[in-house]
Design a protein around this motif. Structure first.
Motif, PDB file in Angstrom:
ATOM      1  N   UNK A 191       4.556  -2.132  -5.180  1.00  0.00           N
ATOM      2  CA  UNK A 191       5.054  -3.480  -4.894  1.00  0.00           C
ATOM      3  C   UNK A 191       6.485  -3.383  -4.373  1.00  0.00           C
ATOM      4  N   UNK A 192       6.735  -3.970  -3.221  1.00  0.00           N
ATOM      5  CA  UNK A 192       8.086  -4.007  -2.681  1.00  0.00           C
ATOM      6  C   UNK A 192       8.943  -4.919  -3.543  1.00  0.00           C
ATOM      7  N   UNK A 214       0.852  -1.185   0.000  1.00  0.00           N
ATOM      8  CA  UNK A 214       0.000   0.000   0.000  1.00  0.00           C
ATOM      9  C   UNK A 214       0.891   1.240   0.000  1.00  0.00           C
ATOM     10  N   UNK A 215       0.325   2.359  -0.412  1.00  0.00           N
ATOM     11  CA  UNK A 215       1.118   3.582  -0.474  1.00  0.00           C
ATOM     12  C   UNK A 215       1.581   4.036   0.908  1.00  0.00           C
ATOM     13  N   UNK A 216       0.824   3.704   1.949  1.00  0.00           N
ATOM     14  CA  UNK A 216       1.280   4.111   3.285  1.00  0.00           C
ATOM     15  C   UNK A 216       2.449   3.258   3.776  1.00  0.00           C
ATOM     16  N   UNK A 217       2.842   2.230   2.992  1.00  0.00           N
ATOM     17  CA  UNK A 217       4.055   1.482   3.306  1.00  0.00           C
ATOM     18  C   UNK A 217       5.307   2.233   2.877  1.00  0.00           C
ATOM     19  N   UNK A 218       5.149   3.187   1.963  1.00  0.00           N
ATOM     20  CA  UNK A 218       6.291   3.895   1.379  1.00  0.00           C
ATOM     21  C   UNK A 218       6.645   5.094   2.255  1.00  0.00           C
ATOM     22  N   UNK A 219       7.870   5.178   2.762  1.00  0.00           N
ATOM     23  CA  UNK A 219       8.232   6.274   3.660  1.00  0.00           C
ATOM     24  C   UNK A 219       8.153   7.630   2.968  1.00  0.00           C
ATOM     25  N   UNK A 220       7.539   8.593   3.660  1.00  0.00           N
ATOM     26  CA  UNK A 220       7.411   9.975   3.177  1.00  0.00           C
ATOM     27  C   UNK A 220       6.610  10.097   1.885  1.00  0.00           C
ATOM     28  N   UNK A 269      14.115   4.442  -1.547  1.00  0.00           N
ATOM     29  CA  UNK A 269      14.344   4.918  -0.179  1.00  0.00           C
ATOM     30  C   UNK A 269      15.826   4.730   0.132  1.00  0.00           C
ATOM     31  N   UNK A 270      16.577   5.840   0.194  1.00  0.00           N
ATOM     32  CA  UNK A 270      18.025   5.775   0.397  1.00  0.00           C
ATOM     33  C   UNK A 270      18.466   6.927   1.295  1.00  0.00           C
ATOM     34  N   UNK A 271      19.763   7.196   1.330  1.00  0.00           N
ATOM     35  CA  UNK A 271      20.333   8.291   2.105  1.00  0.00           C
ATOM     36  C   UNK A 271      21.183   9.165   1.194  1.00  0.00           C
TER      37      UNK A 271
END
Length: 419
Positions: free
Chosen positions: A140-141, A66-72, A357-359
């Motif tokens: 999708x992860x 779900x989209x709420x799984x994706x940070x920010x 999702x990285x730094x």
């Protein structure tokens, strides 16, 4: 424009000339495949990356979420990704609707499966990007083998001249007419040969009569004057070859693009790293240090240092229609700064929409991108990517600092199966 550590090449390999080749030459091509494979690299090089995570044996898979799984997700700027997505849609307009997305990949469905999202994208108002992606896609992860890492690349802008002088002494060379690409995979199927199946998919060589040989190394390439369309500082030309493409600026204020045309087939080796390891380059293998070393030691010493890298990139000169857009990537569409990413097309098709999702500089680096390019250093798994940072010196300085482990999601149209 290539990726790092190897090349992200901007272009997919040239179409193989095999279909127009006499059979005796075809047999010679197959006989030379094992020789060529010792030096072949199908793509351009790229900036060097730092320590990589060890490869794992995890199988490639997509896990619906779900989209709420994706940070920010609710705060990320999605405008660059929407622009890149529109360009991807435009690039597929002439493609057969029943065809798979270009590039390959292991998911994505057909061109027709993406047409509803492409149509909806044309009317999205600024500020409504998030609603568009949520309405048309399912995240999708991504899991799979290889390294999970993000680096970045950019399009240099270098000073150039039409004729050489003491400073602008390195040529920008067009693709030579004696260069051919051999599609080994096609011959593996045609001859049902396991040895060929284990060879690189495509090899670059030099056509010499009825034979194909490894193309000359950098130090052996002596272009004729009609092959050269511009001259620049040797360090700038090498940087252009590493990135795979770039803009060339002339004293009259005009600019053109030196677009990736071909590579001589040798695996990239960092000339900067070799010079550092020899003790001649103090302060690290950076472009600034290499330029200073070159200016102190002169053009001849610089050419000798560059010969530590056997790879060589050929270019073609192109006009610049849209100064805000980057060069065309392997997908054949202009790259979008902070909206395009180079991927491994063995897993992701061109046009795939991916969230990373990285730094970056110690802060979260969370962005949505569209897969529109690839490169030798990037063909290392479904979570290896190279972000296009844009054009010019500022983009270059930013790209040089991007090197981070990463998590990936891919957004797939709601009607498309994940496998």
């Amino acid at each position: 424009m290539q990726a790092k550590g190897d090349f992200p090449a901007f272009r997919a390999l040239e179409a193989s000339p095999i279909g127009r080749t006499p059979m005796r030459r075809v047999l010679t091509l197959i006989a030379t495949a094992s020789v060529l494979s010792a030096c072949a690299s199908s793509e351009r090089p790229g900036p060097s990356v730092g320590p990589m995570q060890p490869e794992t044996a995890v199988a490639f898979s997509l896990q619906p979420g779900a989209f709420n799984d994706i940070p920010d997700w609710t705060t990320v700027d999605l405008a660059p990704a929407l622009l890149a997505f529109r360009r991807a849609c435009d690039g597929r307009r002439q493609r057969d609707p029943s065809a798979a997305l270009p590039g390959g990949g292991q998911y994505g469905g057909t061109v027709a499966d993406w047409q509803p999202a492409c149509a909806a994208a044309q009317s999205v108002a600024p500020g409504s990007e998030r609603a568009f992606f949520e309405a048309n896609f399912i995240p999708n992860l991504v899991r799979g083998p290889g390294e999970a890492r993000i680096t970045a690349y950019y399009e240099p802008i270098i000073e150039a001249r039409r004729f050489p002088d003491a400073v602008y002494s390195a040529p920008l060379v067009r693709k030579p007419g004696d260069m051919v690409t051999v599609d080994i995979a096609a011959f593996a199927e045609a001859y049902d040969n396991e040895a060929l199946r284990g060879a690189p998919r495509a090899l670059t060589g030099q056509l010499n009569g009825a034979q194909v040989r490894p193309y000359p190394k950098r130090e052996e390439i002596n272009p004729s004057t009609d092959q050269v369309f511009a001259w620049a500082h040797p360090v700038d030309v090498y940087n252009l070859q590493i990135q795979g493409s770039g803009r060339i600026a002339f004293p009259d204020g005009t600019q053109a693009r030196a677009a990736f045309a071909a590579q001589n087939g040798y695996r990239w080796r960092s000339a900067l790293g070799a010079l550092r390891d020899s003790g001649q380059l103090q302060g690290g293998a950076t472009w600034q240090n290499f330029r200073a070393w070159s200016d102190r030691n002169g053009a001849d010493a610089t050419r000798q240092a560059l010969n530590a890298d056997p790879s060589f990139v050929f270019f073609q000169e192109e006009g610049i229609d849209d100064p805000a857009a980057g060069p065309r990537g392997a997908a054949g569409v202009p790259l979008t700064p902070m909206g395009s990413i180079a991927v491994d097309p063995a897993f992701h098709p061109y046009g795939a929409v991916v969230f990373v999702d990285a730094q970056y500089d110690g802060q979260p680096f969370r962005h949505l991108f569209v897969a529109q390019d690839t490169g030798g250093a990037i063909r290392r798994g479904p979570q290896r990517g190279d972000v296009f940072f844009g054009s010019g010196a500022d983009a270059g300085r930013g790209a040089e600092r991007m090197n981070s482990p990463a998590r990936w999601w891919t957004l797939i149209p709601r009607s498309v199966p994940t496998s």
